[in-house]
Design a protein around this motif. Sequence first.
Motif, PDB file in Angstrom:
ATOM      1  N   GLU A   1       0.919  -1.228   0.061  1.00  0.00           N
ATOM      2  CA  GLU A   1       0.033  -0.032   0.065  1.00  0.00           C
ATOM      3  C   GLU A   1       0.919   1.251  -0.146  1.00  0.00           C
ATOM      4  N   VAL A   2       0.338   2.389  -0.776  1.00  0.00           N
ATOM      5  CA  VAL A   2       1.072   3.746  -0.795  1.00  0.00           C
ATOM      6  C   VAL A   2       0.231   4.543   0.007  1.00  0.00           C
ATOM      7  N   ASN A   3       0.977   5.199   0.855  1.00  0.00           N
ATOM      8  CA  ASN A   3       0.315   6.318   1.686  1.00  0.00           C
ATOM      9  C   ASN A   3       1.051   7.635   1.418  1.00  0.00           C
ATOM     10  N   LEU A   4       0.323   8.529   1.146  1.00  0.00           N
ATOM     11  CA  LEU A   4       0.789  10.126   1.048  1.00  0.00           C
ATOM     12  C   LEU A   4       0.440  11.085   2.216  1.00  0.00           C
ATOM     13  N   VAL A   5       1.106  11.706   2.631  1.00  0.00           N
ATOM     14  CA  VAL A   5       0.641  12.808   3.450  1.00  0.00           C
ATOM     15  C   VAL A   5       0.891  14.266   2.517  1.00  0.00           C
TER      16      VAL A   5
ATOM     17  N   GLY B   1      -8.224   1.593  -6.830  1.00  0.00           N
ATOM     18  CA  GLY B   1      -7.223   1.501  -6.153  1.00  0.00           C
ATOM     19  C   GLY B   1      -6.976   2.564  -4.826  1.00  0.00           C
ATOM     20  N   CYS B   2      -7.950   3.420  -5.003  1.00  0.00           N
ATOM     21  CA  CYS B   2      -7.938   4.432  -3.856  1.00  0.00           C
ATOM     22  C   CYS B   2      -8.686   4.105  -2.806  1.00  0.00           C
TER      23      CYS B   2
ATOM     24  N   ILE C   1      -4.453  13.465   3.179  1.00  0.00           N
ATOM     25  CA  ILE C   1      -4.219  12.172   3.403  1.00  0.00           C
ATOM     26  C   ILE C   1      -4.717  11.316   2.369  1.00  0.00           C
ATOM     27  N   GLU C   2      -3.658  10.484   1.518  1.00  0.00           N
ATOM     28  CA  GLU C   2      -3.928   9.523   0.297  1.00  0.00           C
ATOM     29  C   GLU C   2      -3.610   8.385   0.583  1.00  0.00           C
ATOM     30  N   ARG C   3      -4.353   7.393   0.513  1.00  0.00           N
ATOM     31  CA  ARG C   3      -3.888   5.763   0.465  1.00  0.00           C
ATOM     32  C   ARG C   3      -4.400   5.163  -0.622  1.00  0.00           C
ATOM     33  N   TRP C   4      -3.340   4.320  -1.288  1.00  0.00           N
ATOM     34  CA  TRP C   4      -3.347   3.844  -2.528  1.00  0.00           C
ATOM     35  C   TRP C   4      -3.123   2.108  -2.338  1.00  0.00           C
ATOM     36  N   THR C   5      -3.866   1.289  -2.963  1.00  0.00           N
ATOM     37  CA  THR C   5      -3.401  -0.040  -2.848  1.00  0.00           C
ATOM     38  C   THR C   5      -2.110  -0.160  -3.639  1.00  0.00           C
ATOM     39  N   SER C   6      -1.433   0.563  -4.454  1.00  0.00           N
ATOM     40  CA  SER C   6      -0.458  -0.085  -4.924  1.00  0.00           C
ATOM     41  C   SER C   6       0.210   1.534  -5.590  1.00  0.00           C
ATOM     42  N   GLN C   7       1.673   1.393  -5.979  1.00  0.00           N
ATOM     43  CA  GLN C   7       2.250   2.264  -6.853  1.00  0.00           C
ATOM     44  C   GLN C   7       1.571   2.513  -7.950  1.00  0.00           C
ATOM     45  N   ASP C   8       1.303   1.321  -8.696  1.00  0.00           N
ATOM     46  CA  ASP C   8       0.754   1.686  -9.974  1.00  0.00           C
ATOM     47  C   ASP C   8      -0.582   2.130 -10.031  1.00  0.00           C
ATOM     48  N   ALA C   9      -1.630   2.143  -9.020  1.00  0.00           N
ATOM     49  CA  ALA C   9      -2.430   2.813  -8.884  1.00  0.00           C
ATOM     50  C   ALA C   9      -2.479   4.256  -8.519  1.00  0.00           C
ATOM     51  N   LEU C  10      -1.479   4.602  -7.920  1.00  0.00           N
ATOM     52  CA  LEU C  10      -1.070   5.931  -7.663  1.00  0.00           C
ATOM     53  C   LEU C  10      -0.583   6.726  -8.950  1.00  0.00           C
ATOM     54  N   ASN C  11       0.161   5.810  -9.624  1.00  0.00           N
ATOM     55  CA  ASN C  11       0.822   6.580 -10.756  1.00  0.00           C
ATOM     56  C   ASN C  11      -0.560   6.567 -11.950  1.00  0.00           C
ATOM     57  N   ALA C  12      -1.286   5.755 -12.188  1.00  0.00           N
ATOM     58  CA  ALA C  12      -2.535   6.106 -12.893  1.00  0.00           C
ATOM     59  C   ALA C  12      -3.192   7.075 -12.532  1.00  0.00           C
TER      60      ALA C  12
ATOM     61  N   MET D   1      -6.880  15.034 -12.697  1.00  0.00           N
ATOM     62  CA  MET D   1      -5.845  15.414 -11.737  1.00  0.00           C
ATOM     63  C   MET D   1      -4.751  16.385 -12.408  1.00  0.00           C
ATOM     64  N   ILE D   2      -4.648  16.099 -13.788  1.00  0.00           N
ATOM     65  CA  ILE D   2      -3.987  16.994 -14.678  1.00  0.00           C
ATOM     66  C   ILE D   2      -4.268  18.316 -14.597  1.00  0.00           C
ATOM     67  N   ALA D   3      -5.784  18.508 -14.760  1.00  0.00           N
ATOM     68  CA  ALA D   3      -6.403  19.708 -14.670  1.00  0.00           C
ATOM     69  C   ALA D   3      -6.193  20.416 -13.283  1.00  0.00           C
ATOM     70  N   ALA D   4      -6.337  19.643 -12.221  1.00  0.00           N
ATOM     71  CA  ALA D   4      -6.114  20.252 -10.804  1.00  0.00           C
ATOM     72  C   ALA D   4      -4.914  20.743 -10.772  1.00  0.00           C
ATOM     73  N   ASP D   5      -3.545  19.932 -11.211  1.00  0.00           N
ATOM     74  CA  ASP D   5      -2.288  20.389 -10.893  1.00  0.00           C
ATOM     75  C   ASP D   5      -2.201  21.719 -11.562  1.00  0.00           C
ATOM     76  N   THR D   6      -2.751  21.846 -13.037  1.00  0.00           N
ATOM     77  CA  THR D   6      -2.783  23.214 -13.730  1.00  0.00           C
ATOM     78  C   THR D   6      -3.443  24.280 -12.846  1.00  0.00           C
TER      79      THR D   6
END
Length: 98
Positions: free
Chosen positions: A3-7, A36-37, A55-66, A73-78
């Motif tokens: 699992e991938v956890n982000l703060v 995966g979220c 706080i974000e939790r993902w089942t895998s790095q692949d899910a986070l990468n997707a 998310m691209i629009a939000a980052d812009t």
Amino acid sequence: MEEVNLVVMIEVMPGKRDLQIEAYKNLKPLVLAEPGCLQYELFSDAADENKFLLIERWTSQDALNAHDQTEHMIAADTHSPTFRAKPAQVIKMTTVTA
């Protein structure tokens, strides 16, 4: 898979708090629907209205990468530099097992 956890530490420009909250409210259902979220939750700093913690939790790095490649998310980052004081600080956390 691990699992991938982000703060994610977010600081907005003075007077722009509502824009961060609105952006989160718009993104939340889209992100939670992604494969995966496990968690996508925003907290506000009780001592400073311009600071947030996501706080974000993902089942895998692949899910986070997707997730990072989704249209929303691209629009939000812009859009986020229009109200954020600086880029968000992302900390990848691992679970400590006893």
